[in-house]
Write an enzyme that holds these catalytic residues in place. Structure first.
Site, PDB file in Angstrom:
ATOM      1  CB  CYS A   2      -0.912   0.007   1.222  1.00  0.00           C
ATOM      2  SG  CYS A   2      -1.871  -1.515   1.426  1.00  0.00           S
ATOM      3  NE  ARG A  27       4.532   1.465  -1.903  1.00  0.00           N
ATOM      4  CZ  ARG A  27       5.709   0.903  -1.699  1.00  0.00           C
ATOM      5  NH1 ARG A  27       6.695   1.111  -2.530  1.00  0.00           N
ATOM      6  NH2 ARG A  27       5.909   0.125  -0.654  1.00  0.00           N
ATOM      7  CD1 TRP A  73      -3.374  -4.836  -4.288  1.00  0.00           C
ATOM      8  CD2 TRP A  73      -2.636  -5.959  -2.495  1.00  0.00           C
ATOM      9  NE1 TRP A  73      -3.339  -6.171  -4.611  1.00  0.00           N
ATOM     10  CE2 TRP A  73      -2.891  -6.888  -3.533  1.00  0.00           C
ATOM     11  CE3 TRP A  73      -2.167  -6.431  -1.281  1.00  0.00           C
ATOM     12  CZ2 TRP A  73      -2.693  -8.249  -3.384  1.00  0.00           C
ATOM     13  CZ3 TRP A  73      -1.966  -7.792  -1.120  1.00  0.00           C
ATOM     14  CH2 TRP A  73      -2.231  -8.683  -2.163  1.00  0.00           C
ATOM     15  CG  ASN A  99       1.947   0.487   3.583  1.00  0.00           C
ATOM     16  OD1 ASN A  99       0.780   0.819   3.484  1.00  0.00           O
ATOM     17  ND2 ASN A  99       2.934   1.145   2.984  1.00  0.00           N
ATOM     18  N   GLY A 100       1.354  -3.602   5.582  1.00  0.00           N
ATOM     19  CA  GLY A 100       1.828  -4.833   6.184  1.00  0.00           C
ATOM     20  C   GLY A 100       0.689  -5.656   6.748  1.00  0.00           C
ATOM     21  CD  GLU A 479       8.438 -10.912 -17.477  1.00  0.00           C
ATOM     22  OE1 GLU A 479       8.231  -9.690 -17.393  1.00  0.00           O
ATOM     23  OE2 GLU A 479       8.307 -11.684 -16.500  1.00  0.00           O
ATOM     24  CE  LYS A 483       6.264  -7.621 -18.192  1.00  0.00           C
ATOM     25  NZ  LYS A 483       6.436  -8.435 -16.986  1.00  0.00           N
ATOM     26  CD  GLU A 486       2.294  -8.962 -14.421  1.00  0.00           C
ATOM     27  OE1 GLU A 486       2.834  -9.036 -13.315  1.00  0.00           O
ATOM     28  OE2 GLU A 486       2.825  -8.413 -15.401  1.00  0.00           O
ATOM     29  CG  HIS A 502       5.877 -34.933 -22.240  1.00  0.00           C
ATOM     30  ND1 HIS A 502       5.992 -36.297 -22.401  1.00  0.00           N
ATOM     31  CD2 HIS A 502       6.991 -34.393 -22.803  1.00  0.00           C
ATOM     32  CE1 HIS A 502       7.131 -36.575 -23.016  1.00  0.00           C
ATOM     33  NE2 HIS A 502       7.752 -35.433 -23.277  1.00  0.00           N
ATOM     34  CE  LYS A 599       7.024  -1.627 -10.680  1.00  0.00           C
ATOM     35  NZ  LYS A 599       7.088  -2.269 -11.990  1.00  0.00           N
TER      36      LYS A 599
END
Length: 604
Positions: A2, A27, A73, A99-100, A479, A483, A486, A502, A599
């Site tokens: 956050c 954030r 967040w 935050n946390g 990656e 992307k 996301e 497989h 982020k």
């Protein structure tokens, strides 16, 4: 993950708080709010929604020159008006932003705070009531006493209507900094919130608190031991957080990659001896020769960059190397070897799981360096040695330029390790020449953006997609799939090309496109065979390659310039960033702030 901001000074606090929160919105952006210390009462305005929406509905009476703010967040409790920060005690006198995660919140509710009526589902509200319950006169003593009862991670800022001359802040596992202005002070979880006002910052350490007044600050530990903290100048400039004429921060940051790579290389190439010089590595040749293994740790895109880095180190330095998700590392009681170099990768330098892995390694006597983009960050300070990316701030939640810059940093590390060991000067010179050419080659790929945008239409209509690659192409596929997930919300999975048969091949159909990453290397023919298997099941195929050879059966081919084989993944990843971006753009997604994500992940 956050955002926190606070202000004390001669200006009205509310506009500064909302401005700072908008710069921290990457954030967390589920809800937002501010608390301002007024002439007669503490005024709180908060709601679910983006910062701009909350600010637009703020009452004009939010006067006052001291205040704190938060953009969230969600962890404990859904993103609702009631769960938005700041949270206040029962009297409405004390306000907290946090935050946390407070791990013993339920226990505290049932014991110390039994009988207290809670207005939210959050663990943060526990802090507000806990601080109010402490039997001390000074706010800083109340906060310290309360935190001695708390288990978990926190970065907090607290104000008290009855002590309107101060903000008390504390950190343990979640970043908090102070910023020093002219007869005014700021607090924040990230320098982005305050950089327009001052570049003088003070980073708090874990289990450290500060009492902040308009004229200065005092720091001390959770055990009440005074500490000395001098401001340092942050290299970040305010314009780095602007979009610079681009539609989104992500688009801007994709196009900043040629310059970011130039900065990553700056002053680090030793052409005389065909090697790299990383001043932050702090390992002499004897220590390098004694290495028997390299272990790379990271989360998300940092983990995928670590896979690329491990491959580069094995290829160029011939040291066994692998990468592991930092979130799993410490929980398997890892064996820390004295002849292993551990590398912690984190764009923000604050990723909680990666930080915990670093601390576990240090606790067991291991050698760990950081690869981070943020000077002064916790992981950078914990490691004490490593490689700064110098990519500049990255605001979009989705990593682009920092991912590429991390790949360049690993190429430099592999080159330096390799030249100390068995890599000859001819190969060292070949890698340096390829690195020198990289910025211009990235620009060449970016100049073909219109071609990528046209290909993106093939993915925008799909509900699911496969990404495949082998060896050098595998981490690129991983990656690229991330992307796409996301920012477009198109389901995507990545596999080594040979693994498709497989199991995953059962899902190939005309409705499921496959993006194949095909470097021009010794596996070229094998990759073409895999593409043929997909086409035999009528699966559409998009190929990204550095070869000029024809690719039979491909529905579209995106080509990048040739470079040294070891560096090919750096170029092959660029069009895939653009592919995800344009797919999301065509679907109308919120590209910079995708749902459910933030982020900097500073919670476990």
């Amino acid at each position: 993950m956050c955002g926190i901001v606070g202000y004390l000074g001669r200006q009205p606090a509310a506009p500064i708080l909302f401005e700072g929160l908008q710069r921290l919105e990457y954030r967390g952006y589920d809800s937002a709010g501010i608390a301002v210390v007024g002439t007669s009462a503490l005024r709180v305005h908060k709601a679910a929604g983006r910062v701009g929406e909350v600010a637009a509905r703020a009452p004009k009476r939010l006067g006052g020159k001291v205040g704190i703010g938060h953009t969230r967040w969600a962890t404990h409790g859904e993103p609702t008006d009631a769960n938005a920060h700041p949270h206040v005690d029962a009297s409405g006198r004390i306000a907290v932003v946090h935050n946390g995660i407070i791990e013993n919140a339920s226990e505290l509710k049932a014991t110390v705070l039994a009988g207290v009526a809670f207005a939210s589902e959050t663990d943060t509200e526990v802090l507000a009531h806990l601080i109010a319950a402490q039997d001390h006169d000074e706010l800083e003593d109340r906060v310290r006493a309360a935190l001695l009862l708390v288990e978990g991670a926190y970065g907090i800022a607290v104000v008290d209507q009855d002590q309107p001359d101060r903000i008390v802040v504390a950190r343990n596992g979640s970043p908090v900094l102070l910023a020093v202005g002219e007869h005014e002070m700021f607090v924040a979880s990230d320098a982005a919130a305050v950089i327009r006002h001052t570049d003088q910052v003070v980073h708090l350490d874990d289990r450290e608190l500060a009492v902040v007044r308009a004229g200065g600050y005092r720091t001390f530990t959770l055990d009440a031991v005074p500490t000395t903290k001098a401001p340092t100048r942050t290299p970040i400039v305010a314009t780095a957080y602007d979009k610079g004429g681009h539609r989104d921060h992500m688009h801007k940051e994709i196009h900043e990659q040629p310059v970011a790579v130039e900065r990553a290389l700056g002053g680090r190439l030793d052409r005389r001896f065909a090697t790299a010089h990383l001043g932050g590595l702090r390992m002499d040749p004897r220590e390098v020769l004694a290495l028997r293994r390299v272990k790379v740790l990271g989360c998300g895109s940092a983990f995928y960059a670590g896979l690329a880095g491990a491959l580069q180190i094995e290829t160029l330095a011939r040291i066994p190397a692998d990468a592991e998700a930092a979130s799993e590392f410490r929980y398997r009681n890892p064996i820390i070897e004295p002849d292993t170099l551990y590398v912690a990768v984190s764009q923000s330098g604050e990723t909680f799981d990666t930080l915990a892995a670093v601390q576990e390694i240090k606790r067991k006597g291991g050698t760990v360096i950081g690869v981070v983009n943020t000077p002064g960050s916790t992981i950078a300070r914990e490691c004490g040695a490593g490689i700064f990316l110098h990519a500049g701030p990255e605001v979009s939640v989705t990593s682009t330029k920092t991912f590429t810059s991390t790949g360049v940093a690993f190429a430099l590390l592999a080159l330096q390790l390799g030249r100390t060991r068995d890599l000859g000067p001819a190969d060292g010179g070949r890698i340096i020449a390829a690195l020198d050419a990289l910025p211009a080659q990235i620009q060449q790929v970016l100049d073909a953006e219109a071609e990528v945008a046209a290909v993106a239409e093939r993915l925008a209509g799909a509900e699911s997609a496969f990404f495949i690659g082998r060896v050098r192409g595998h981490h690129v596929a991983l990656e690229a799939a991330q992307k796409l997930k996301e920012i477009s919300y198109v389901h995507a999975e990545a596999y080594p090309g040979a693994e498709l048969k497989h199991g995953p091949l059962a899902l190939v159909s005309p409705a499921v496109p496959t993006v194949a990453v095909v470097p021009d290397d010794e596996l070229w023919e094998k990759n073409l065979s895999t593409i043929a298997e997909i086409r035999a099941r009528k699966g559409p195929v998009i190929v990204v390659t550095d070869s000029s050879a024809p690719v039979d059966g491909a529905d579209a081919v995106l080509r990048v310039p040739r470079t040294a084989p070891e560096l090919a993944p750096l170029l092959l990843g660029i069009p895939l960033q653009l592919l995800a971006y344009h797919c999301a753009l065509q679907l109308g997604r919120d590209i910079d702030q995708p749902r459910n994500l933030a982020k900097s992940v500073t919670v476990e």
